[in-house]
Design an enzyme around this catalytic site. Structure first.
Site, short mmCIF file in Angstrom:
data_model
loop_
_atom_site.label_atom_id
_atom_site.label_comp_id
_atom_site.label_asym_id
_atom_site.label_seq_id
_atom_site.Cartn_x
_atom_site.Cartn_y
_atom_site.Cartn_z
CD GLU A 135 -2.76 -0.79 2.60
OE1 GLU A 135 -2.30 -0.21 3.59
OE2 GLU A 135 -3.67 -1.63 2.67
CE LYS A 195 5.57 4.83 6.92
NZ LYS A 195 5.01 6.05 7.43
NE ARG A 242 -2.76 3.73 12.27
CZ ARG A 242 -1.97 2.70 12.43
NH1 ARG A 242 -0.70 2.89 12.69
NH2 ARG A 242 -2.43 1.49 12.34
NE ARG A 274 1.99 6.57 15.92
CZ ARG A 274 3.00 6.31 15.13
NH1 ARG A 274 2.87 6.39 13.83
NH2 ARG A 274 4.16 5.97 15.61
CD GLU A 285 -1.12 8.51 7.76
OE1 GLU A 285 -1.52 7.63 8.56
OE2 GLU A 285 -0.11 9.20 7.96
CG PHE A 318 -4.55 1.85 6.19
CD1 PHE A 318 -4.53 1.32 7.46
CD2 PHE A 318 -4.09 3.15 5.99
CE1 PHE A 318 -4.05 2.06 8.52
CE2 PHE A 318 -3.61 3.90 7.05
CZ PHE A 318 -3.58 3.35 8.33
CE LYS A 337 7.77 1.93 10.59
NZ LYS A 337 7.97 2.89 11.64
P1 AMP Z 1 6.00 5.60 11.11
O1 AMP Z 1 5.27 6.81 11.68
O2 AMP Z 1 7.13 5.97 10.21
O3 AMP Z 1 6.34 4.61 12.18
O4 AMP Z 1 4.95 4.85 10.15
C1 AMP Z 1 3.74 4.36 10.60
C2 AMP Z 1 2.63 5.32 10.23
O5 AMP Z 1 2.44 5.35 8.81
C3 AMP Z 1 1.28 4.87 10.71
O6 AMP Z 1 1.06 5.23 12.05
C4 AMP Z 1 0.31 5.57 9.79
O7 AMP Z 1 -0.03 6.83 10.34
C5 AMP Z 1 1.13 5.83 8.54
N1 AMP Z 1 0.62 5.18 7.33
C6 AMP Z 1 0.58 5.78 6.11
N2 AMP Z 1 0.09 4.96 5.18
C7 AMP Z 1 -0.23 3.80 5.80
C8 AMP Z 1 -0.79 2.57 5.36
N3 AMP Z 1 -1.12 2.35 4.10
N4 AMP Z 1 -0.96 1.59 6.29
C9 AMP Z 1 -0.62 1.79 7.60
N5 AMP Z 1 -0.09 2.94 8.07
C10 AMP Z 1 0.11 3.93 7.19
#
Ligand code: AMP
Length: 565
Positions: free
Chosen positions: A255, A257, A262, A277, A307, A348, A430
Site C-alpha cells: 500500500e 505509505k 493516522r 494514533r 491516513e 486501509f 514500512k
Molecule cells: P511511522 O510513523 O514511520 O512509524 O509509520 C507508521 C505510520 O504510517 C502509521 O502510524 C500511519 O499513520 C502511517 N501510514 C501511512 N500509510 C499507511 C498505510 N497504508 N498503512 C498503515 N499505516 C500507514
C-alpha cells in the site's frame, strides 16, 4: 484511603529497578485497594490524573511550582530555586523544603487520596484571568499538609514526571496477579489474554482493573467494541528491503505509505468520532472528514482506519505533514483552515461493522469488508492505493510510483494476520528510501550566538532505554532547521526548561524530532554510547507520536549499517 499509603507504595516502586518486582509490589497493593478507589489509584500509579487519551492536561510550569513550594513552606523562592539547582528535581526540592521547616508539622492535616486527586483534576479546569494564582493555591494547599515524601510525589505527578517506572505492561501483570486466579502457566496466559482484550477495547486501565476485580476473567472476555472510545492502533516495523518481506511471507498487500495523520474513524448512527494514533479526539477539528464519512461510509456502525493527508489545492500533491499538523490542535478558524488545507482520507483497515468485530479476521477479509462499506469520492475519501502480489518487479514498480507521487514509501502487509491493538507487529512493514530516520526527544539545548543569541539553536537528543525507562543522549543537532523553525523550537522549549547551566538549558522531554543522519557511530561522549554523524532536522513529530525511538532500535540500525558496509 490516606495519600500516605500511596506514597509508601511509590517509595517501594522507586527503590526496585526490576519490572517483575514492580509488578509484584503493585499487585500486592491493588488487592487491598477498595473498589471505589481503584480507578483513581491505577491512574495515579501511572503518574496521571486523566487517562492517556484525555485532552486534559495539568499544565503547570516549573516556575509556578517553585512559587507554590515557596508559598506552602514559607521559604522564599530563591531558597527554593537554590535547592532545585542542587537536586534537579522539584519533587525532591519540595521534600527537602518541608524537612527543613520542622515547626510546620503542627499545621498538617492528613491528606487523603481523594483530596489530592480532586485538586489535581481542578488544575486542568482552571482558565482565564488569575488562573495561575488559583492553580498555585491549589498546589500549595496540598503541599502544606504533605509529609516530606508525599510532597515529593505530589509535585512530580503535577509536573507529569513521577519517575517510579510503572509502564503499561507492569499494570497489566499486576491486574493479572492481584485479581485473576491461576495456578498453571496456561491459566495465567489465559488471564493475561483476557486483560489484554479488555484493555484493547476500553483503553482505560483503571476500568479494566475494576472489571477484573468484580467480574473476573469472564467479565473481561465479554467486553466488546465500545464505540466512541479511542483505540490503540496497530504499529508496523521498518524493513530494509522488499525482498526480505516477500521471502518470508510470500504474497503481500503493498500500500502507499501516506505521510499524514493516522485517523481512526468511528460511526454509530449519526455520531461520528475521529481519533488520532495518540488517541486524541480530533472530531471538532476536522468537520470536512466528518462530512465525508457521512457521505461515503455505508454502515450504521463501524470503526475504520486510514491516513488523512493534507493536499495542496494548487498542485494536488500531498502537503508536508507539518502543514496538516496545524489543523490538529486548532480551536478557532476551523472552517477556514479546512478550506486552506483540504484533506484526503485513504482508508486501509476496518475493525468493526454493524455489530461484528473484525479484528480477529485476517487482513484479506478485513479489506473485503472495507471495500463493501466505502463509497469512494476519488481524491477525497477512498481506499489506500494497493496491490496484492509476490512479484518483486511489480512491487518495486509500485514503490517507485508511490515515491513519484510524492508519498513517503510503501507498507507491506501480511494478508492472513489479525489486527493487534497497540503493538508493533511483525506483519506490517514500512519501506522508505533512505537510511531510516530516528525519532528522538530533545532533552537540552544551547543558546545561539551573535544575531541568534535569543534562540536555542542546538539541541541535545535522546533515545529511550526501554529496559530502564531512562532517556539516553545520542548527540547534538543544529542543522536542517529554517530560521522560523529555530524560533518555533525556542518557543516550544522555553516553557519546558527545568534547569539552566551557563548557556545550556535542560528541558522536559516533550518535543520529538525526526532526525536524518549519515551514519551511527560509537561514542563515549554520550550516555547511549552512540552518536549520529551529520544529524539533520527533518520535522517535528510531537503531534502524532508520543515516544522517542528505543536504544534497541539505535543499536539495530548501527548493526545493520555494519552489515551493509
Ligand atoms: P511511522 O510513523 O514511520 O512509524 O509509520 C507508521 C505510520 O504510517 C502509521 O502510524 C500511519 O499513520 C502511517 N501510514 C501511512 N500509510 C499507511 C498505510 N497504508 N498503512 C498503515 N499505516 C500507514
Amino acid at each position: 484511603m490516606d495519600y500516605s499509603v500511596l506514597a509508601e507504595v511509590y517509595e517501594k516502586l522507586e527503590s526496585v529497578p526490576s519490572k517483575l518486582a514492580k509488578a509484584d509490589i503493585l499487585a500486592e497493593f491493588l488487592k487491598n485497594v477498595p473498589t471505589s478507589e481503584l480507578h483513581k489509584v491505577v491512574l495515579l500509579v501511572q503518574g496521571r490524573a486523566f487517562p492517556g487519551y484525555s485532552e486534559q492536561e495539568l499544565g503547570i510550569a516549573s516556575q509556578t511550582m517553585i512559587k507554590a513550594i515557596s508559598k506552602a513552606t514559607g521559604l522564599n523562592t530563591s531558597r527554593v530555586e537554590e535547592k532545585f539547582k542542587k537536586t534537579g528535581d522539584l519533587g525532591l526540592t519540595a521534600e527537602e523544603c518541608i524537612k527543613s521547616k520542622k515547626q510546620s508539622t503542627l499545621l498538617r492535616r492528613k491528606l487523603t487520596l481523594d483530596h489530592v486527586f480532586e485538586n489535581m483534576k481542578k488544575l486542568a479546569t482552571i482558565t482565564g484571568s488569575g488562573s495561575q494564582e488559583r492553580k498555585l493555591s491549589l498546589i500549595a494547599e496540598l503541599i502544606v499538609s504533605a509529609k516530606p515524601n508525599e510532597a515529593r510525589y505530589i509535585v512530580r505527578t503535577i509536573l507529569g514526571d513521577l519517575r517510579v517506572g510503572v509502564a503499561e505492561g507492569i499494570i497489566r501483570d499486576a491486574i493479572v496477579n492481584s485479581f485473576l486466579e491461576h495456578s498453571t502457566k496456561e491459566e495465567k496466559e489465559k488471564s493475561a489474554a483476557a486483560v489484554e482484550n479488555a484493555w484493547s477495547m476500553i483503553n482505560d486501565p483503571g476500568e479494566v482493573a475494576k472489571i477484573a476485580k468484580e467480574k473476573g476473567i469472564k467479565g473481561l472476555e465479554k467486553i466488546g467494541v465500545q464505540l466512541g472510545k479511542p483505540l490503540q492502533v496497530m504499529l508496523g516495523v521498518a524493513a530494509e528491503k522488499i525482498e526480505d518481506v516477500v521471502e518470508e511471507f510470500g504474497e503481500v498487500f503493498a500500500e502507499y505509505k501516506y505521510d499524514g495523520m493516522r485517523v481512526v474513524i468511528q460511526k454509530k448512527g449519526n455520531h461520528i468520532w475521529l481519533f488520532t494514533r495518540r488517541q486524541e479526539d480530533v472530531t471538532r477539528q476536522f468537520p470536512d472528514i466528518v462530512e465525508l464519512v457521512r457521505k461515503c461510509l455505508k454502515a450504521d456502525e463501524c470503526i475504520v482506519e486510514g491516513e488523512a493527508l493534507g493536499i495542496d489545492p494548487k498542485t494536488g500533491y500531498p502537503l508536508p505533514f507539518q502543514t496538516l499538523g496545524q489543523r490538529v490542535h486548532r480551536k478557532y478558524d476551523i472552517e477556514r483552515m479546512a478550506k486552506e488545507i483540504p484533506v484526503q482520507v485513504n482508508l486501509f483497515d476496518v475493525m468493526y461493522v454493524d455489530g461484528k468485530s473484525l479484528f480477529n479476521e485476517p487482513l484479506k477479509e478485513r479489506r473485503k469488508e472495507l471495500m463493501k462499506i466505502v463509497k469512494p469520492i476519488e481524491g477525497k475519501f477512498q481506499a489506500a492505493k494497493n496491490i496484492y502480489t509476490k512479484d518483486l518487479k511489480k512491487l518495486e514498480k509500485f514503490y517507485e510510483e508511490a515515491l513519484k507521487n510524492r508519498q513517503e514509501g510503501i507498507m507491506l502487509k501480511v494478508p492472513d494476520t489479525p489486527y493487534v491493538f497497540g503493538r508493533h507487529v511483525g506483519t506490517m512493514y514500512k519501506i522508505k528510501p533512505t537510511m531510516e530516520n530516528l525519532d528522538l526527544v530533545v532533552i537540552g539545548a544551547t543558546w545561539g550566538e551573535g544575531t541568534r543569541a535569543r534562540w536555542l539553536t542546538s539541541y541535545m537528543l535522546a533515545c529511550r532505554d526501554e529496559g530502564t525507562g531512562k532517556l539516553l543522549e545520542c548527540g547534538m543537532i543544529s542543522t536542517g532547521l529554517s530560521e522560523g523553525e529555530y524560533k518555533q523550537t525556542t518557543q516550544m522549549l522555553k516553557p519546558l526548561i527545568i534547569r539552566e547551566e551557563g548557556r545550556t538549558v535542560w528541558v522536559k522531554p516533550k518535543i520529538i524530532m525526526e532526525v536524518g543522519y549519515q551514519e551511527i557511530q560509537k561514542s563515549p561522549n554520550y550516555s547511549s554510547g552512540f552518536a549520529l554523524r551529520f544529524p539533520r532536522f527533518i520535522r517535528f513529530r510531537q503531534i502524532d507520536k508520543s515516544e522517542p525511538d528505543s536504544l534497541d532500535r539505535v543499536i539495530a540500525l548501527f548493526k545493520s549499517q555494519g552489515r551493509a558496509g
